[in-house]
Design an enzyme around this catalytic site. Structure first.
Site, PDB file in Angstrom:
ATOM      1  N   LYS A  92       1.531  24.697  -3.473  1.00 21.99           N
ATOM      2  CA  LYS A  92       0.461  24.432  -2.768  1.00 21.99           C
ATOM      3  C   LYS A  92       0.532  22.000  -3.187  1.00 21.99           C
ATOM      4  CE  LYS A  92      -2.428  27.827  -4.079  1.00 21.99           C
ATOM      5  NZ  LYS A  92      -3.231  28.526  -4.600  1.00 21.99           N
TER       6      LYS A  92
ATOM      7  N   ARG B  81       1.098  -0.840  -0.078  1.00 20.09           N
ATOM      8  CA  ARG B  81      -0.379   0.334  -0.036  1.00 20.09           C
ATOM      9  C   ARG B  81       0.764   1.052   0.264  1.00 20.09           C
ATOM     10  NH1 ARG B  81      -2.857   1.820  -2.772  1.00 20.09           N
ATOM     11  NH2 ARG B  81      -4.046   0.100  -2.802  1.00 20.09           N
TER      12      ARG B  81
ATOM     13  N   GLU C   5       2.637  40.681  -7.524  1.00 15.24           N
ATOM     14  CA  GLU C   5       1.593  39.779  -7.811  1.00 15.24           C
ATOM     15  C   GLU C   5       0.617  40.850  -8.108  1.00 15.24           C
ATOM     16  OE1 GLU C   5      -0.542  35.964  -6.084  1.00 15.24           O
ATOM     17  OE2 GLU C   5      -1.782  38.031  -4.948  1.00 15.24           O
TER      18      GLU C   5
END
Length: 281
Positions: A131, A96, A193
């Protein structure tokens, strides 16, 4: 990957209880040997195969493995990825964890490859973001590279990206950029940004090297690109936010003339590639 993350693999085995797999210990004799194959159930791009094979060996060094493909290779459905042999208990108890690594990382590489194909011929680079799954960043970012993408910053210490809260805390965009220029090497690019065309104009005036065009619609992106190319042709442009891995959307964004498209979805939303371990009779 030049060095396998053995500590990470060992911790994953401990987390899964692989060193005391009750079902296997009760049902499989200690002397039992087995052969097995790792299979890709769907077509995709392989990543994490070296990590998966290391998982079996780390649990029991007697496990032998032979990779039939390499990380970064495109495979078809039901293709054999590797052949394993050794103590049956080890193959079952590590299964697994090994499949979790392999399926997750191959899913990232597969999604990245799909996004790269969507912008082929435009010169646009597909980038990841920060992320990522805590603890798995190095593996996930390598999977992006194996899928043909490129890495953005690995961590906060790798580059400058000034966002809205930095600007507020610094007392304005110009003040933020000036503070950075006083403290970092002159070769380091400063990225800002921006969410509106007015912010783009301000960033150009303030001397940004790279502008991240955040959450802009395609028409806004076109306008921002046209303005920047006219004012500062060498300035780099990155589109990000709200784009997603849809091929049509990616192609439309790439056609605006940006240099990069960054997608958090590459690492936080990639579906696992379906992989399996099957014992041979």
């Amino acid at each position: 990957m030049s060095e396998l993350p053995l500590d990470l693999i060992r911790q994953a085995l401990i987390e899964d209880g692989a060193y005391r797999d009750l079902t296997t210990l009760c049902t499989v004799p200690a002397e039992a040997q087995a052969q097995a194959v790792l299979l890709a159930r769907r077509e995709g791009v392989v990543a994490g195969l070296a990590v998966a094979l290391a998982t079996f060996r780390l649990l029991d060094e007697r496990v032998q493995s032979e990779a039939r493909v390499s990380d970064g290779e495109a495979v078809i459905a039901n293709q054999t990825l590797a052949v394993l042999s050794g103590p049956a208990r080890a193959l079952l108890s590590a299964e697994r964890v090994a499949l979790n690594f392999l399926g997750h990382l191959s899913g990232i590489a597969t999604l990245t490859a799909r996004c790269v194909r969507a912008v082929a011929g435009t010169g646009v680079r597909i980038l990841d973001t920060r992320k990522t799954t805590p603890g798995l960043r190095a593996l996930e970012k390598e999977a992006v590279r194996l899928g043909g993408g490129h890495n953005h910053r690995f961590g906060l210490s790798d580059g400058i990206l000034i966002k809205d809260n930095h600007i507020k805390a610094a007392g304005g965009l110009t003040a933020a950029i000036e503070a950075v220029r006083r403290q970092v090497p002159h070769l380091l690019k400063i990225e800002v940004e921006c969410e509106t065309l007015e912010e783009v104009r301000a960033a150009v005036r303030a001397g940004a090297d790279v502008i991240l065009l955040d959450n802009m619609e395609v028409e806004q992106l076109r306008q921002a690109v046209a303005f920047v190319r006219a004012e500062t042709p060498g300035l780099l442009l990155e589109a990000s936010g709200g784009i997603g891995p849809d091929p049509e959307r990616l192609a439309a964004v790439a056609a605006t003339g940006v240099d990069f498209i960054s997608l958090g979805a590459l690492t936080h939303s990639a579906p696992n590639l379906d992989v399996a371990l099957e014992f041979l009779t």
